[in-house]
Motif scaffolding. Structure first.
Motif, PDB file in Angstrom:
ATOM      1  N   CYS A  98       0.819  -1.125  -0.057  1.00 46.38           N
ATOM      2  CA  CYS A  98       0.172  -0.099   0.008  1.00 46.38           C
ATOM      3  C   CYS A  98       0.886   1.143   0.026  1.00 46.38           C
TER       4      CYS A  98
ATOM      5  N   CYS B 264      -0.929   6.663   1.035  1.00 46.43           N
ATOM      6  CA  CYS B 264      -0.863   7.952   1.659  1.00 46.43           C
ATOM      7  C   CYS B 264       0.624   8.474   1.764  1.00 46.43           C
TER       8      CYS B 264
ATOM      9  N   THR C 238       3.567   6.748   3.982  1.00 49.67           N
ATOM     10  CA  THR C 238       3.992   5.548   3.425  1.00 49.67           C
ATOM     11  C   THR C 238       5.357   5.116   3.625  1.00 49.67           C
TER      12      THR C 238
ATOM     13  N   CYS D   2       4.057   0.691   2.015  1.00 51.86           N
ATOM     14  CA  CYS D   2       4.145  -0.281   3.202  1.00 51.86           C
ATOM     15  C   CYS D   2       4.052  -1.765   2.750  1.00 51.86           C
TER      16      CYS D   2
ATOM     17  N   CYS E 148       0.234   3.381   9.159  1.00 54.88           N
ATOM     18  CA  CYS E 148      -1.214   3.824   9.876  1.00 54.88           C
ATOM     19  C   CYS E 148      -1.652   3.016  10.813  1.00 54.88           C
TER      20      CYS E 148
ATOM     21  N   THR F 110      -7.406   5.986   3.763  1.00 57.50           N
ATOM     22  CA  THR F 110      -6.480   5.839   4.974  1.00 57.50           C
ATOM     23  C   THR F 110      -7.305   6.369   6.174  1.00 57.50           C
TER      24      THR F 110
HETATM   25 FE1  SF4 Z   1      -1.395   2.517   3.300  1.00 52.62          FE
HETATM   26 FE2  SF4 Z   1      -1.344   2.785   5.845  1.00 52.62          FE
HETATM   27 FE3  SF4 Z   1       0.799   2.658   4.680  1.00 52.62          FE
HETATM   28 FE4  SF4 Z   1      -0.568   4.758   4.332  1.00 52.62          FE
HETATM   29  S1  SF4 Z   1       0.159   3.998   6.048  1.00 52.62           S
HETATM   30  S2  SF4 Z   1       0.545   3.820   2.605  1.00 52.62           S
HETATM   31  S3  SF4 Z   1      -2.774   3.867   4.097  1.00 52.62           S
HETATM   32  S4  SF4 Z   1      -0.763   0.935   4.647  1.00 52.62           S
END
Ligand code: SF4
Ligand code: FS2
Length: 528
Positions: A3, A6, A9, A15, A22, A70
């Motif tokens: 992911c 956002c 990351t 991520c 998050c 997010t």
């Molecule tokens: Fe995705 Fe959460 Fe990582 Fe942002 S922090 S990129 S929403 S997994």
């Protein structure tokens, strides 16, 4: 998991481990990918069956997209249940696919891994489309709750989802990227209409940061309808209501501010919640993002509603009976004495409500101040806040704005500076909070009106945009600004990981978009 939707990351790239920055677990990320794949499948099934689409189909698509933003939904159970509902809707549209002896795969769910693992430019463009429509869907959802929908916006969700599932090249995808911005403008206008026709036109309003003694409830997120219902259900019960985060602009709406127990604002931007909620003697209701995984010190005081969900937290369902929140507030009892809190710069109050209606009502004054040289420049310093170090850039930037300039702001990034007193110019405050992120619509209206008054293009105005991004609503707003042809935007604190070098070059060539550097250097450049 993968992911990178956002700003926070991992490693500014993606991520990929057991959980995202998050707090979203890898299993949840996979379920969100499956949900998105199911939405693409639904969009495929809609193609050729448009006459079968109902309000329920549209609502399901909005809910599905919004759920994956997010800091909205961390709950595997609700995500899986939603995916099942999407599958059931697809089966209704293409019932014969289910028992087809020679299945063609035409209406299959899309495997999002093929997007994450694909060509980086295609991945970049499709990510802009996907993350952008997630943001648009959140706005469409808020408008729909108030009874406002737009057929064109709804239809576009299917078009965009369908495109994500196609093996298309840059030339085919790029126009859809910009169309996300165009549709988002329509959607923000729709939400503006929904909010202002329901709650009245916001007017400049001072909001105290002190929490008065006695029971209280903190309400966070963007959903004004939920706030209204909570205010009504707490009336006469000796409970005060305090906004948090993006709910702050609620104080400026006449139909909300008329309630005396809507008292003030608690706390600062979303990323400080784990510290700020730890010891308050009150429950917190989340109506939308940004929810962080609640710490054990306050998890039993966190309530969710609508698409927000966190395992173990009490969820207020469609009946909107806030009794559990109200009972918790009475049980906790609030503070024994008034508590004087401050903003991050020590201010004891903030001001909000500089909507397009409020600013344009004094348009003559603004135009005169520009003509007479009392206002030399406007800055739009707005967007999301976040935890990454370096975001104090925005505080420093605003502090360095010359006294003959105006700072327009919106969304939760303003908590970095909205308690500063920068004085006034001809009675106009130098910092004007226009509202939530979706009130970028107000900023656009004001910019267009100024361009009209000075008979020039928006890009020729003495106006600079210094934006901060975090989640996917910022993506659709940025695409709206690009759709309007706005150039020279400065974006920070880092550029999105999902923008590939080639796509970035394209944006630089066409729009001269660039990263923030230092407050001094950027100020010199912008005023140069
Ligand atoms: Fe995705 Fe959460 Fe990582 Fe942002 S922090 S990129 S929403 S997994
Ligand atoms: Fe802030 Fe979070 Fe408004 Fe974003 S409270 S980053 O959702 O949409 O902004």
């Amino acid at each position: 998991m993968f992911c990178f939707q956002c700003e926070q990351t991992a490693g500014c790239t993606g991520c990929t481990r057991n959980a995202g920055v998050c707090g979203k677990k890898s299993g949840t990320a996979r379920l969100q990918d499956k949900l998105t794949g199911a939405l693409v499948g639904l969009a495929r099934a809609v193609e050729g069956n448009e006459d079968q689409v109902t309000k329920e189909t549209d609502a399901l698509v909005m809910e599905g997209l919004f759920t994956t933003i997010t800091n909205v939904n961390f709950n595997d159970e609700t995500i899986s249940a939603l995916t099942s509902r999407i599958h059931a809707e697809k089966d209704r549209l293409v019932p014969r696919c289910l028992d087809c002896a020679s299945a063609c795969g035409r209406n299959d769910d899309y495997d999002i891994d093929s997007l994450w693992d694909g060509d980086e430019d295609i991945r970049s463009l499709k990510s802009l489309i996907l993350f952008g429509i997630r943001g648009v869907a959140a706005y469409a959802y808020h408008a729909a709750v108030l009874g406002y929908t737009d057929e064109e916006v709804n239809r576009f969700f299917y078009k965009a989802l369908f495109a994500i599932g196609m093996d298309w090249d840059t030339d085919e995808l790029l126009p859809i990227v910009l169309e996300v911005g165009e549709i988002n403008l329509k959607c923000m206008a729709l939400l503006d209409q929904a909010n202002t026709e329901t709650f009245g036109m916001p007017t400049p309003t001072e909001v105290p940061l002190t929490v008065e003694k006695g029971p209280f409830i903190v309400i966070s997120g963007h959903d004004m309808h939920d706030l209204k219902l909570l205010i009504e259900q707490t009336e006469g019960k000796g409970i005060n209501i305090y906004t948090h985060g993006e709910m702050l602009p609620a104080h400026a709406y006449p139909e909300l501010k008329k309630f005396a127990h809507l008292k003030g604002n608690f706390g600062t931007a979303w990323q400080n919640q784990q510290k700020e909620f730890a010891s308050i003697p009150a429950p917190v209701l989340f109506t939308t993002n940004c929810l962080m995984p609640p710490k054990p010190s306050y998890a039993d005081r966190v309530f969710t509603t609508e698409v927000v969900s966190y395992p173990g937290c009490i969820h207020i369902g469609e009946n909107k009976d806030f009794t559990p929140v109200i009972e918790r507030a009475l049980q906790l009892g609030g503070y024994k004495e008034d508590q004087a809190f401050t903003g991050i710069n020590g201010g004891t109050k903030v001001t909000t409500g500089f909507s397009h209606g409020a600013v344009l009502s004094v348009a003559d004054k603004v135009v005169d101040a520009v003509k007479s040289g009392k206002i030399k420049h406007f800055f739009l310093v707005g967007g999301c806040d976040g935890a990454r170090p370096g975001r104090n850039y925005y505080t420093e930037f605003v502090k360095k704005t010359p006294p003959d300039t105006i700072v327009l702001t919106l969304a939760c990034g303003k908590y970095r500076f909205n308690d500063l007193d920068l004085g006034t110019i001809d009675g106009l405050p130098r910092i004007m909070d226009m509202g939530q992120c979706n009130d970028a619509y107000s900023a656009i209206q004001v910019a267009l009106a100024l361009a009209d008054a000075f008979e020039c293009e928006v890009n020729e105005l003495p106006l600079s945009m210094v934006l901060s991004w975090y989640e996917q609503k910022a993506v659709c707003i940025l695409l709206t600004l690009l759709h309007l042809g706005i150039k020279n935007i400065l974006l920070g604190p880092t550029l999105p990981a999902f923008i590939s070098p080639n796509v970035l070059n394209l944006l630089i060539e066409k729009y001269n978009i660039g990263p923030i550097t230092t407050p001094d250097e950027d100020m010199r450049k912008l005023l140069g």
